[in-house]
Design an enzyme around this catalytic site. Structure first.
Site: not given
Ligand SMILES: [Mg+2]
Ligand SMILES: *[C@@H]1O[C@H](CO)[C@@H](O)[C@H](O)[C@H]1NC(C)=O
Ligand SMILES: *[C@@H]1O[C@H](CO)[C@@H](O)[C@H](O)[C@H]1NC(C)=O
Length: 442
Positions: A351, A355, A358, A362, A387-388
């Site tokens: 991470h 922001d 994800g 991808r 997915y999560y």
């Molecule tokens: Mg976001």
């Protein structure tokens, strides 16, 4: 550009070889690689299994001693993570009560009731080896893959759970076979896909259509409320949609820029993927939305659901390690879809950004797939939950559910291309607007 239908050899590797050596030598080398490949099939599986085990070893609180060197930053971080704890006594008591009721219901042949009680017990205490193991036994006849996953989790939480260990011994071979068949099926469809002429109108239309779907789903998953038609209109005309925020428009433009960058730069270039490349993708994803953070790693801690990503001070090391893995022999031994899914998983685990993690993950996943000659996958809004959930299962130590999820998305995409190509009357409108699933006769 050197092309090979042997998708197991990544374009990366083969094009490097083509680049270094010409004509005849290449042919000789290629047959050597083919030979080597059949020898490495088993090693590929071994590498994946080892990866899953390593990740499981990294999960603290599972009663196993890590064998991986602690100089490795990801290991160091994982070991310092808080032990999974849902262990307040009350919860355990209730979970155990539900478990006993579930076992009773199962004995009395009340399947529906048993299922509900098992699910209830699991919700109360997701980390209880007994619950996981019993629920697995209940599901095994219907769904051996899920049962095997539950046994795996049971063993992760209690490395000496003898029942779960013996259950796992029973299921692991057949599940490995099922997983292998899934990859074989992808390989067969990939061969069909490669036979479709890239210059055919069908191919061009489909690619364009799936391009819009990709932008739509990847932004919608993050909460963008523009419809597919609205996004298409923004991309085609550059005109704004009344009543929709600038931010939402900018997310669409960012994604489009990132896709163009990947297509025009990263796909054309031979060689390794670097941290700079990943930052460049992120820079485009977020550029219009948040120019300050775009293209930069975060400098503060973030919290996402149950996962606490590594502290910001570790990110630089983790990203270097990640990229080293992306370009490693170990990664090249994986099937491209395993490789792509794991790359996605690892990036969202780290991470690195405030922001856009994800979306960047991808895009990176699709870059890896496209470099191996596959179409990009679309993770559908309607599958957001799975997915999560499967990413969370990875956090617990079993990465296979996520790999399976991505594999199914890839198979859907290959099916869609094959369906469209199989008959000139098959129309793109048969492929449902917001879904990539083929709804016509396949
Ligand atoms: Mg976001
Ligand atoms: C692990 O499972 C075994 C049963 O196989 C049990 O005896 C032991 O107490 C469990 N350990 C923990 C920490 O729950
Ligand atoms: C990707 O790049 C190629 C050539 O570099 C171009 O022909 C194609 O239209 C591009 N595709 C998209 C979706 O931008």
């Amino acid at each position: 550009m050197c092309k090979t239908t042997e998708i197991q050899i990544t374009i990366n590797k083969s094009s490097l070889i083509c680049f270094l050596l010409g004509g005849v030598i290449t042919a000789v080398l290629f047959s050597a690689i083919h030979l080597n490949f059949s020898l490495t099939l088993d090693r590929r599986w071994a590498a994946l299994r080892q990866h899953v085990t390593e990740r499981a070893l990294l999960v603290p609180g599972m009663g196993l001693t890590p064998t991986v060197p602690t100089s490795n930053p990801l290991t160091r971080w994982a070991l310092s993570m808080p032990v999974y704890s849902s262990d307040t006594r009350v919860l355990k008591g209730e979970a155990l009560a539900a478990l006993h009721q579930a076992i009773d219901a199962k004995k009395n042949g009340k399947k529906v009731k048993a299922l509900k009680l098992f699910q209830h017990a699991l919700a109360l205490d997701p980390n209880h080896a007994d619950v996981l193991n019993e629920y697995g036994e209940f599901l095994e006849d219907e769904d051996v893959v899920k049962a095997d996953h539950l046994y795996t989790c049971a063993v992760i939480f209690n490395g000496s759970h003898s029942k779960a260990l013996s259950n796992l011994r029973r299921t692991s071979a057949s599940v490995a076979e099922i997983d292998k068949q899934m990859l074989d099926s992808i390989d067969a469809k990939h061969e069909q896909f490669l036979k479709i002429s890239e210059s055919s109108r069908v191919f061009e239309r489909a690619r364009q259509e799936f391009y819009y779907l990709q932008v739509y789903h990847t932004t919608a998953i993050e909460g963008n409320t523009l419809t597919l038609e609205q996004m298409r209109s923004i991309m085609e005309t550059g005109l704004a949609i009344g009543g929709k925020s600038i931010l939402e428009h900018n997310e669409v433009l960012g994604l489009e820029l990132a896709l163009q960058y990947i297509n025009s730069t990263l796909m054309q270039r031979i060689g390794q993927i670097t941290v700079k490349d990943i930052l460049a993708i992120h820079h485009r994803v977020l550029g219009h939305v948040n120019p300050i953070d775009a293209g930069h790693v975060r400098t503060s801690q973030v919290f996402i659901g149950g996962h606490v990503p590594p502290p910001s001070t570790e990110i630089e090391d983790l990203m270097d390690e990640f990229v080293e893995w992306l370009n490693s022999e170990e990664a090249l031994l994986l099937h491209p879809v395993e490789f792509a899914a794991l790359a996605h998983y690892k990036l969202v685990y780290i991470h690195p950004f405030l922001d856009g993690n994800g979306r960047t993950a991808r895009l990176l996943m699709n870059l890896i797939l496209m470099r191996a000659g596959f179409p990009p996958v679309v993770v559908k809004l309607s599958e957001r939950h799975t997915y999560y959930e499967t990413i969370k299962m990875g956090n617990l130590g079993d990465l296979r559910p996520f790999i399976r999820f991505i594999s199914h998305s890839l198979e859907d995409m290959l099916d869609a291309y094959i369906y469209l190509d199989s008959d000139p009357d098959h129309s793109i409108t048969d492929v449902k607007e917001s879904e990539v699933h083929v709804i016509g006769p396949a």
